[in-house]
Design an enzyme around this catalytic site. Structure first.
Site, PDB file in Angstrom:
ATOM      1  N   LYS A  13      -2.714   6.439   1.258  1.00 46.37           N
ATOM      2  CA  LYS A  13      -1.332   6.059   0.988  1.00 46.37           C
ATOM      3  C   LYS A  13      -1.196   5.222  -0.277  1.00 46.37           C
ATOM      4  CE  LYS A  13       0.612   6.995   5.451  1.00 46.37           C
ATOM      5  NZ  LYS A  13       1.431   6.557   6.600  1.00 46.37           N
ATOM      6  N   ARG A  40      -5.733   7.861  11.882  1.00 50.85           N
ATOM      7  CA  ARG A  40      -5.356   9.176  11.350  1.00 50.85           C
ATOM      8  C   ARG A  40      -5.941   9.297   9.945  1.00 50.85           C
ATOM      9  NH1 ARG A  40      -0.666  11.483   9.015  1.00 50.85           N
ATOM     10  NH2 ARG A  40      -0.039  13.471   9.963  1.00 50.85           N
TER      11      ARG A  40
END
Length: 295
Positions: free
Chosen positions: A231, A265
């Site tokens: 991210k 994840r």
């Protein structure tokens, strides 16, 4: 050192079982989209997506999360029919090849329903049942686990100056309300998983605060899933493009596990499995017998 958990958290349904007390589980991310921020649409084609999912399972993924609509910041929605055309052939193909549960990453009840009929056995709803009011009924009738994520705003605008008075208390309050609504709608509480929504309506500093204070989510008494993989805040910290963020990703996963995450994840499943195995051993204070201690 005792290894018995104070509050046992395991998820059982159908013929699946996630022993989240025993070790951290890894969810492999499989984006079947042409505009994924993380892989640039590398697995948009059906056969490549199935091959990637099989490879993730071989590397140790406990869950495969298949998504056909990008939820990156400023992304646009796609029609349900297009989303179905992307994910259903992949889910059907994976169901024949892997034994791990397949999660459908969608905010649309229609997509969730058809995915569950086609072989998926979990629902990952980044809207926490808010965008499609029929989603509660679909999940409740199927009797499958559902991941409920906090998001401030919508993907189209969630990163436009998100502001909180106190970020963790607001997230916890939001998730508590969602869990109550899910229960009232017939979803079994023991099949719910919460996700604080790293990167979904948060500044870079908010993301760091969430990881640092993740243990506060224990108040909800539900398994916690954390998704930090590749991210933007990692890229900002390290000045790295998306394809160069794996080291930073593994650092964030380690922090998440140390601070209470039950599921992480990840795009690079192999590295994630190794990372959580080491962190789990540190938390236990010993190496499991299944690991060769001489290596």
């Amino acid at each position: 050192m005792s290894t018995s958990p104070v509050n046992s958290i395991a998820i059982r349904w159908s013929h699946y079982r996630l022993d989240l007390d025993r070790r951290t589980h890894v969810m492999g991310v499989l984006n079947v989209t042409p505009d994924s921020f993380s892989d640039g649409g590398r697995f948009f084609e059906r056969d490549r997506a199935i091959e990637q999912g099989i490879d993730m399972a071989r590397q140790g993924a406990d869950i495969l999360d298949v998504g056909g609509e990008s939820t990156r910041p400023y992304s646009k929605r796609v029609p349900a029919e297009e989303e179905l055309n992307r994910v259903i052939p992949v889910i059907e193909g994976l169901k024949r090849e892997v034994e791990v549960p397949i999660s459908i990453d969608t905010v649309k009840a229609q997509v969730a329903r058809e995915a569950l009929r086609s072989g998926a056995s979990m629902v990952n709803d980044v809207s926490a049942l808010r965008f499609d009011l029929d989603m509660i009924r679909v999940v409740a009738e199927a009797g499958v686990p559902v991941i409920l994520m906090h998001m401030k705003g919508m993907p189209e605008d969630m990163q436009v100056e998100p502001v909180y008075d106190r970020v963790l208390p607001e997230i916890i309050g939001f998730l508590r309300d969602v869990l109550d609504r899910a229960r009232r709608g017939g979803i079994r509480r023991d099949l719910t998983i919460v996700d604080p929504g790293i990167g979904f309506g948060k500044t870079f500093d908010h993301n760091l605060e969430i990881l640092s204070e993740l243990k506060q989510l224990r108040r909800l008494k539900r398994p916690v899933l954390v998704g930090t993989s590749r991210k933007a805040f990692i890229g900002h910290l390290l000045k790295k493009d998306v394809e160069e963020r794996e080291t930073g990703t593994m650092a964030t996963l380690a922090a998440a596990v140390m601070n209470g995450a039950h599921i992480v994840r990840a795009h690079d499943v192999g590295k994630a499995v190794e990372t959580v195995r080491v962190i789990d051993a540190i938390k236990r204070g010993r190496i499991e017998e299944t690991v060769n201690s001489k290596q």
